[in-house]
Design a protein around this motif. Structure first.
Motif, PDB file in Angstrom:
ATOM      1  N   THR A  17       0.846  -1.199   0.000  1.00 31.82           N
ATOM      2  CA  THR A  17       0.000   0.000   0.000  1.00 31.82           C
ATOM      3  C   THR A  17       0.882   1.251   0.000  1.00 31.82           C
ATOM      4  O   THR A  17       0.625   2.217  -0.725  1.00 31.82           O
ATOM      5  N   SER A  41       8.954  -7.149  -5.044  1.00 34.41           N
ATOM      6  CA  SER A  41       9.218  -8.568  -5.215  1.00 34.41           C
ATOM      7  C   SER A  41       7.932  -9.363  -5.035  1.00 34.41           C
ATOM      8  O   SER A  41       7.367  -9.396  -3.940  1.00 34.41           O
ATOM      9  N   ILE A  44       8.258 -12.053  -2.362  1.00 28.32           N
ATOM     10  CA  ILE A  44       8.160 -11.647  -0.947  1.00 28.32           C
ATOM     11  C   ILE A  44       6.714 -11.272  -0.611  1.00 28.32           C
ATOM     12  O   ILE A  44       6.200 -11.615   0.442  1.00 28.32           O
ATOM     13  N   SER A  52      -9.076  -0.760   6.838  1.00 33.53           N
ATOM     14  CA  SER A  52      -9.996   0.220   7.401  1.00 33.53           C
ATOM     15  C   SER A  52      -9.300   1.574   7.378  1.00 33.53           C
ATOM     16  O   SER A  52      -8.133   1.675   7.760  1.00 33.53           O
ATOM     17  N   ALA A 240      -0.505 -10.433  15.570  1.00 30.52           N
ATOM     18  CA  ALA A 240      -1.851 -10.421  14.976  1.00 30.52           C
ATOM     19  C   ALA A 240      -2.004 -11.640  14.089  1.00 30.52           C
ATOM     20  O   ALA A 240      -1.021 -12.173  13.573  1.00 30.52           O
ATOM     21  N   SER A 339      -7.112   2.802  12.754  1.00 35.98           N
ATOM     22  CA  SER A 339      -6.934   2.844  11.287  1.00 35.98           C
ATOM     23  C   SER A 339      -6.078   4.023  10.834  1.00 35.98           C
ATOM     24  O   SER A 339      -6.436   4.720   9.870  1.00 35.98           O
ATOM     25  N   ILE A 342      -2.515   3.893   7.169  1.00 32.18           N
ATOM     26  CA  ILE A 342      -2.620   4.338   5.773  1.00 32.18           C
ATOM     27  C   ILE A 342      -2.646   5.867   5.747  1.00 32.18           C
ATOM     28  O   ILE A 342      -2.077   6.497   4.849  1.00 32.18           O
ATOM     29  N   ILE A 345       0.803   7.143   5.871  1.00 24.71           N
ATOM     30  CA  ILE A 345       1.433   7.021   4.546  1.00 24.71           C
ATOM     31  C   ILE A 345       1.061   8.253   3.720  1.00 24.71           C
ATOM     32  O   ILE A 345       1.907   8.910   3.110  1.00 24.71           O
TER      33      ILE A 345
HETATM   34  P1  FAD Z   1       4.121  -4.138   2.971  1.00 25.24           P
HETATM   35  O1  FAD Z   1       2.709  -4.350   2.597  1.00 25.24           O
HETATM   36  O2  FAD Z   1       4.782  -5.203   3.800  1.00 25.24           O
HETATM   37  O3  FAD Z   1       4.945  -3.981   1.636  1.00 25.24           O
HETATM   38  C1  FAD Z   1       6.340  -4.141   1.585  1.00 25.24           C
HETATM   39  C2  FAD Z   1       6.775  -4.212   0.143  1.00 25.24           C
HETATM   40  O4  FAD Z   1       8.195  -4.269   0.097  1.00 25.24           O
HETATM   41  C3  FAD Z   1       6.252  -5.440  -0.605  1.00 25.24           C
HETATM   42  O5  FAD Z   1       5.921  -5.107  -1.929  1.00 25.24           O
HETATM   43  C4  FAD Z   1       7.458  -6.366  -0.590  1.00 25.24           C
HETATM   44  O6  FAD Z   1       7.443  -7.267  -1.668  1.00 25.24           O
HETATM   45  C5  FAD Z   1       8.578  -5.338  -0.741  1.00 25.24           C
HETATM   46  N1  FAD Z   1       9.873  -5.854  -0.311  1.00 25.24           N
HETATM   47  C6  FAD Z   1      10.273  -6.175   0.937  1.00 25.24           C
HETATM   48  N2  FAD Z   1      11.545  -6.641   0.913  1.00 25.24           N
HETATM   49  C7  FAD Z   1      11.941  -6.606  -0.382  1.00 25.24           C
HETATM   50  C8  FAD Z   1      13.130  -6.947  -1.072  1.00 25.24           C
HETATM   51  N3  FAD Z   1      14.177  -7.470  -0.448  1.00 25.24           N
HETATM   52  N4  FAD Z   1      13.160  -6.772  -2.395  1.00 25.24           N
HETATM   53  C9  FAD Z   1      12.113  -6.262  -3.079  1.00 25.24           C
HETATM   54  N5  FAD Z   1      10.958  -5.915  -2.498  1.00 25.24           N
HETATM   55  C10 FAD Z   1      10.872  -6.082  -1.157  1.00 25.24           C
HETATM   56  N6  FAD Z   1      -3.521   0.290   8.435  1.00 25.24           N
HETATM   57  C11 FAD Z   1      -4.656   0.980   8.287  1.00 25.24           C
HETATM   58  O7  FAD Z   1      -4.622   2.150   7.896  1.00 25.24           O
HETATM   59  N7  FAD Z   1      -5.850   0.397   8.560  1.00 25.24           N
HETATM   60  C12 FAD Z   1      -5.952  -0.863   9.050  1.00 25.24           C
HETATM   61  O8  FAD Z   1      -7.056  -1.364   9.261  1.00 25.24           O
HETATM   62  C13 FAD Z   1      -4.745  -1.573   9.294  1.00 25.24           C
HETATM   63  N8  FAD Z   1      -4.771  -2.826   9.804  1.00 25.24           N
HETATM   64  C14 FAD Z   1      -3.578  -3.450  10.078  1.00 25.24           C
HETATM   65  C15 FAD Z   1      -3.585  -4.676  10.755  1.00 25.24           C
HETATM   66  C16 FAD Z   1      -2.376  -5.266  11.117  1.00 25.24           C
HETATM   67  C17 FAD Z   1      -2.382  -6.546  11.888  1.00 25.24           C
HETATM   68  C18 FAD Z   1      -1.155  -4.675  10.734  1.00 25.24           C
HETATM   69  C19 FAD Z   1       0.153  -5.326  11.071  1.00 25.24           C
HETATM   70  C20 FAD Z   1      -1.156  -3.490  10.033  1.00 25.24           C
HETATM   71  C21 FAD Z   1      -2.355  -2.862   9.729  1.00 25.24           C
HETATM   72  N9  FAD Z   1      -2.365  -1.636   9.100  1.00 25.24           N
HETATM   73  C22 FAD Z   1      -3.527  -0.951   8.929  1.00 25.24           C
HETATM   74  C23 FAD Z   1      -1.141  -1.078   8.549  1.00 25.24           C
HETATM   75  C24 FAD Z   1      -1.130  -1.332   7.052  1.00 25.24           C
HETATM   76  O9  FAD Z   1      -1.243  -2.712   6.810  1.00 25.24           O
HETATM   77  C25 FAD Z   1       0.147  -0.809   6.415  1.00 25.24           C
HETATM   78  O10 FAD Z   1       0.356   0.520   6.797  1.00 25.24           O
HETATM   79  C26 FAD Z   1       0.073  -0.852   4.917  1.00 25.24           C
HETATM   80  O11 FAD Z   1      -0.327  -2.111   4.475  1.00 25.24           O
HETATM   81  C27 FAD Z   1       1.398  -0.482   4.290  1.00 25.24           C
HETATM   82  O12 FAD Z   1       2.312  -1.529   4.370  1.00 25.24           O
HETATM   83  P2  FAD Z   1       3.686  -1.337   3.611  1.00 25.24           P
HETATM   84  O13 FAD Z   1       3.401  -1.045   2.176  1.00 25.24           O
HETATM   85  O14 FAD Z   1       4.506  -0.393   4.372  1.00 25.24           O
HETATM   86  O15 FAD Z   1       4.375  -2.774   3.759  1.00 25.24           O
END
Ligand code: FAD
Length: 498
Positions: A17, A41, A44, A52, A240, A339, A342, A345
């Protein structure tokens, strides 16, 4: 004046996200002046939760020129008017934190002062009767009202949202590269990041790197060691389990947060399925017991295998360090209760757009960015702690622990000010407005000992007319709203531009 130079090379590492929100916003707002690459990736994958949201997401989508009905169709989204908190103040007790405002404020005093004065004058209607979003949610009704009178957010499928944003980012000029980042190469002289090296030795050079690699924080921590402030003494839940199930009833326009003896569970209704999960503190509940509890309470068929997530709450000490900015989980995580992730972000991405360096990164931009991000995070942290600290629950070691924990001075001041005077102040564009604090503080059991004397200036007849007028207006408006589920189906089918 900036001299004409080749476009700034911005590299987004990660395609969850955070990665795709960043890429879509940068492509849309700064497309011609940057060269944008995103590396992700497939092997991964992403964390697969985060469904939410809160109302400012409307603004983010509008800034990107996104048609709301198209977005809702693509992400199977429903509308969200707030969160129902069950068993937080005590087992069997419920309250609702709704978006929007409750009643009508006077410039010198929030509505709660008039409501409390009303209680002493025989007006016993609950505070909830004056909250439009809350009443609409309770009756599962929704419509877009003129002047955005009904404030709302979305409940959405985060994987579909990332896919939707990917199309927009790529259409806006972003280049996507699939591959695993094997190494982060630093410039030997400056210490900045020079390039990402992928499996197979492909190098991706850049000027500014956005770390969206999730909890791994490969760039900001793995390579640059920006440091981490551990907040687990305030946010002790560290685990979780998430699972998606088929829907068994029409989607309601709110998220449920149901406390249990070592954490809480969520239920997020989407158009095509329901998101469920359990958040818990591993010191008090084992993974097996947590999963058993989750499975015993979910409804519908399981659509996927359970997603087991371990985390540490806290924030990256420097969100922007050298030529790298952490966005998303790489920047820290407090927990999903209100929530806010996001939203953080969104805040970070919009700040990057505003502070895009004109060549070399400015230390002043970095300091400003970090201070603004940190202020947001501290304010959200306080609001989250409130839900645990102020409770009558003492029925388990977990609740006894959180009820007795030391809290930040900033929160202690806010709680005591409200307890003594009924007042809440919003500072520094704080995300949670007065209405949010009042609903959660009263919901968790704080009743102010006094209220603003301006409320008593209303003569008895005026007070009656004021309060009953507000209640009638809420009730009339809600009665005129259609059923939420039916409205979502119609709205998505029609795809009217908004
Ligand atoms: P990720 O989704 O983990 O993405 C990481 C990215 O990096 C992936 O594409 C992965 O492939 C890439 N990557 C990692 N290592 C490598 C590598 N070595 N080489 C290439 N690519 C790599 N937020 C809300 O606003 N509302 C909610 O209801 C909510 N519920 C949640 C519930 C839980 C239990 C948790 C833990 C979080 C929740 N969040 C919520 C937070 C929300 O999920 C995150 O803020 C959001 O999904 C963003 O995640 P991210 O993109 O930072 O990480």
């Amino acid at each position: 004046m900036n001299k004409a130079a080749s476009p700034l090379r911005v590299v987004v590492a990660g395609g969850g996200t955070a990665g795709w929100m960043t890429a879509a916003a940068l492509a849309h707002t700064l497309g011609p002046v940057i060269e944008l690459t995103l590396v992700e990736s497939d092997a991964i994958g992403t964390i697969g939760v985060g469904e939410s949201t809160i109302p400012p997401m409307q603004l983010f989508n509008r800034l990107l020129g996104i048609n709301e009905a198209e977005f809702m169709r693509a992400t199977q989204a429903t509308f969200k008017l707030g969160i129902m908190f069950e068993n937080w103040r005590d087992v069997g007790h419920k309250y609702f934190h709704s978006f929007g405002t409750t009643g009508k404020d006077h410039w010198s005093a929030g509505f709660q002062h008039f409501w409390m004065h009303g209680l002493t004058q025989g007006h016993e209607h609950p505070y909830d009767d004056y909250a439009l979003e809350l009443q609409a949610a309770m009756q599962s009704r929704f419509a877009h009202l003129p002047d955005d009178r009904l404030n709302y957010a979305y409940q959405l499928d985060s994987a579909l949202y990332a896919r939707f944003l990917r199309q927009r980012a790529e259409a806006g000029g972003a280049t996507r590269i699939e591959g695993r980042i094997a190494q982060v190469e630093l410039n030997g002289e400056s210490g900045d990041i020079a390039a990402l090296v992928l499996d197979g030795d492909r190098r991706i050079e850049g000027d500014l790197f956005i770390d969206c690699t999730g909890f791994r924080a490969l760039l900001i921590e793995g390579a640059l060691h920006a440091g981490f402030d551990d907040w687990s003494h305030w946010r002790p839940c560290d685990s979780a389990i998430a699972i998606q199930t088929s829907s068994v009833r029409p989607a309601v326009p709110y998220t449920r947060a149901i406390a249990h003896d070592a954490g809480w569970q969520w239920r997020i209704p989407l158009q095509h399925r329901q998101g469920n999960g359990i958040v818990y503190c591993s010191r008090y509940l084992s993974q097996e017991a947590a999963q058993e509890r989750l499975f015993a309470t979910i409804e519908g068929d399981k659509l996927v295998k359970p997603n087991i997530i371990k985390y540490q709450t806290g924030v990256r000490r420097r969100q922007w360090h050298r030529n790298c900015v952490a966005v998303g989980l790489s920047g820290g995580f407090m927990e999903p209760l209100e929530s806010t992730s996001i939203h953080l972000i969104q805040r970070a991405v919009l700040r990057i757009c505003r502070m895009l360096p004109a060549g070399r990164v400015s230390e002043r931009d970095i300091a400003e960015f970090n201070e603004q991000q940190f202020t947001d995070m501290e304010q959200i942290r306080d609001f989250l702690i409130l839900h645990y600290k102020v409770t009558d629950r003492r029925d388990s070691p977990f609740w006894r622990h959180v009820a007795s924990m030391a809290i930040p001075d900033s929160l202690a001041h806010k709680i005591e000010l409200f307890r003594e005077t009924g007042r809440v102040f919003r500072k520094n564009e704080e995300l949670f407005v007065e209405n949010s604090w009042v609903q959660v503080m009263m919901g968790q059991g704080i009743m102010p000992q006094s209220w603003h004397p301006v409320a008593a200036k209303l003569r008895p007849g005026e007070l009656t007319a004021f309060l009953s007028g507000l209640r009638d207006s809420v009730a009339r408006t809600v009665a005129g709203l259609p059923d939420h589920h039916a409205y979502v189906s119609r709205y998505c089918a029609a795809a009217e531009p908004r």
